[in-house]
Write an enzyme that holds these catalytic residues in place. Structure first.
Site, mmCIF file in Angstrom:
data_model
loop_
_atom_site.group_PDB
_atom_site.id
_atom_site.type_symbol
_atom_site.label_atom_id
_atom_site.label_comp_id
_atom_site.label_asym_id
_atom_site.label_seq_id
_atom_site.Cartn_x
_atom_site.Cartn_y
_atom_site.Cartn_z
ATOM 1 N N ASP A 154 42.240 40.826 35.956
ATOM 2 C CA ASP A 154 43.168 40.146 35.047
ATOM 3 C C ASP A 154 43.702 41.131 34.005
ATOM 4 O OD1 ASP A 154 40.800 40.368 33.641
ATOM 5 O OD2 ASP A 154 40.754 38.292 32.947
ATOM 6 N N SER A 155 43.195 42.380 34.035
ATOM 7 C CA SER A 155 43.773 43.444 33.212
ATOM 8 C C SER A 155 45.214 43.716 33.625
ATOM 9 C CB SER A 155 42.941 44.728 33.338
ATOM 10 O OG SER A 155 42.768 45.064 34.692
ATOM 11 N N GLU A 210 33.532 36.069 33.975
ATOM 12 C CA GLU A 210 32.935 36.651 32.771
ATOM 13 C C GLU A 210 31.918 35.719 32.123
ATOM 14 O OE1 GLU A 210 35.960 37.906 30.003
ATOM 15 O OE2 GLU A 210 36.968 39.153 31.504
ATOM 16 N N GLU A 257 30.253 45.879 30.707
ATOM 17 C CA GLU A 257 31.379 46.508 30.011
ATOM 18 C C GLU A 257 31.027 46.821 28.558
ATOM 19 O OE1 GLU A 257 35.198 44.626 30.473
ATOM 20 O OE2 GLU A 257 36.150 45.975 29.037
HETATM 21 O O1 KIV Z 1 40.238 43.117 34.786
HETATM 22 C C1 KIV Z 1 39.680 44.220 34.740
HETATM 23 O O2 KIV Z 1 40.300 45.274 34.868
HETATM 24 C C2 KIV Z 1 38.245 44.247 34.518
HETATM 25 C C3 KIV Z 1 37.649 45.571 34.140
HETATM 26 C C4 KIV Z 1 36.383 45.396 33.427
HETATM 27 C C5 KIV Z 1 37.502 46.445 35.304
HETATM 28 O O3 KIV Z 1 37.598 43.272 34.643
#
Ligand code: KIV
Length: 307
Positions: A52-53, A122, A190
C-alpha cells in the site's frame, strides 16, 4: 475437470521457509506495475509485495491511508500481468480488514482472485488474530506486520522507531508469537531496534522480514523507489539508495528535450520513409503546395547530415 498446467513453477511460502532453514536470506521488494515486476524478477527478488506504499511512492499521497481496495487491485493486476516468478503478495489496505471478519475475508479473497499468493496485514491483538485465523482457515496465507505500522501512524505518533522501551518490546515479542500461533507464515518487522528484531527472529519458527529492523531478520524488504532513489527524498535512515534514479532520469529527459528543441530528434534512425517513387508522385501531386514539399526535402537532408 482438467486443470491447465502452469507454464512456470511458482515459488511458494514453503520454498521461502526452506531457503531460510538452509541458512539463506530472503529478498523482498515492492512493485506496483508490470515494468517494476519485470525488473524485480530479473534482479532475483524472492518476494514481490504490491504494497500500500503505492500511495506515497507512486500516487502522490502523503501516507497510505487513502489507498483503497480498488487501487490495490489495479496495481496488483498490472504486476500479475508480468507473470513474475517471485512469490507475489499484496497488502490489505487501511479499513479493508478492520470492519469485520467477513469484510477481511471478502477483500483478501479479491486480492487472491486477482493473483496474490498471500496477503499482509498490519498489527497484532485479539481482533487481528481473529482475522488472521479466518483468512488462514479460508486458505489464504498471511504475513503479519509489527513495529511501525504505517496504517496507524496517527495513533502511534508518526513515523518513528517503535518498541524501544521494555514494555513495548515485550508486547511486540508476544504479538509476534501470537501471529505465528494463529498461522502466519512470516512476520514483517518495521523500524524497531535491531536487537529486538534479532530476538523475535530467534524466538519464532517462521521467517521474519525486516525494514529498518537491523541485519538479523531472515530477509529484508525495501520500497522499489527508495532503492533506486526515484523520488527526490529525504529518505528514512533505514533506506540505502543504490542509484540516484531521480537525477539520472532528469538528465536523460533533459537531453531528449534539448534534442527536440534543437531539431535533433527524431533523426533518420527514428523516422519512417516513403520510397523515392511514392515521394516523387506525391511531390508532383502537391506541386501546388510547393512550400510543404521543399520543407520536407530540406528537413530530410538536414537530418541526413546530422546523423
Ligand atoms: O507497503 C509497503 O511497502 C510495506 C513496507 C513495509 C514494505 O508494507
Amino acid at each position: 475437470m482438467s486443470h491447465k498446467a502452469p507454464t512456470q513453477s511458482k515459488k511458494t511460502w514453503i520454498d521461502l521457509q526452506t531457503t531460510v532453514d538452509q541458512g539463506g536470506k530472503l529478498v523482498m521488494v515492492t512493485a506496483y506495475d508490470a515494468t517494476m515486476a519485470h525488473i524485480a524478477d530479473a534482479a532475483g527478488a524472492d518476494i514481490i509485495l504490491v504494497g500500500d506504499s503505492v500511495g506515497n511512492a507512486c500516487l502522490g499521497f502523503e501516507n497510505t491511508l487513502p489507498v483503497t481496495m480498488e487501487m490495490m487491485r489495479h496495481h496488483l493486476e498490472a504486476v500479475v500481468r508480468a507473470r513474475p516468478n517471485a512469490y507475489l503478495m499484496a497488502d490489505l489496505p487501511f479499513l479493508s480488514y478492520h470492519l469485520s471478519v467477513e469484510d477481511a475475508l471478502k477483500n483478501a479473497g479479491l486480492l487472491v482472485r486477482a493473483g496474490a499468493q498471500a496477503v499482509k496485514l498490519e498489527g497484532g491483538g485479539a481482533n487481528k488474530i481473529q482475522i488472521v485465523r479466518a483468512l488462514i482457515d479460508a486458505g489464504i496465507p498471511v504475513m503479519g506486520h509489527l513495529g511501525l505500522t504505517p496504517q496507524s501512524f496517527h495513533s502511534i505518533g508518526g513515523y518513528k522507531v517503535q518498541a524501544k522501551e521494555e514494555a513495548q518490546a515485550i508486547r511486540l515479542l508476544e504479538e509476534a508469537e501470537q501471529l505465528e500461533n494463529a498461522g502466519c507464515f512470516s512476520v514483517l518487522l518495521e523500524c524497531i531496534p535491531k536487537e529486538l528484531a534479532a530476538f523475535v527472529t530467534e524466538v519464532l519458527n517462521i521467517f521474519t522480514i525486516g525494514i529498518g529492523a537491523g541485519p538479523d531478520c531472515s530477509g529484508q524488504v525495501l520500497v522499489f523507489h527508495d532503492i533506486l532513489g526515484l523520488n527526490p527524498g529525504p529518505y528514512p535512515k533505514f533506506v540505502k539508495n543504490y542509484m540516484d534514479g531521480f537525477n539520472k532520469m532528469v538528465i536523460a529527459l533533459s537531453q531528449w528535450s534539448s534534442d527536440v528543441k534543437n531539431d535533433l530528434f527524431p533523426g533518420e534512425q527514428e523516422s519512417y520513409k516513403l520510397s523515392d517513387v511514392v515521394f516523387e508522385k506525391l511531390a508532383a501531386r502537391l506541386s501546388g503546395a510547393s512550400q510543404l514539399v521543399s520543407k520536407s526535402k530540406s528537413t530530410m537532408s538536414k537530418r541526413k547530415h546530422s546523423k
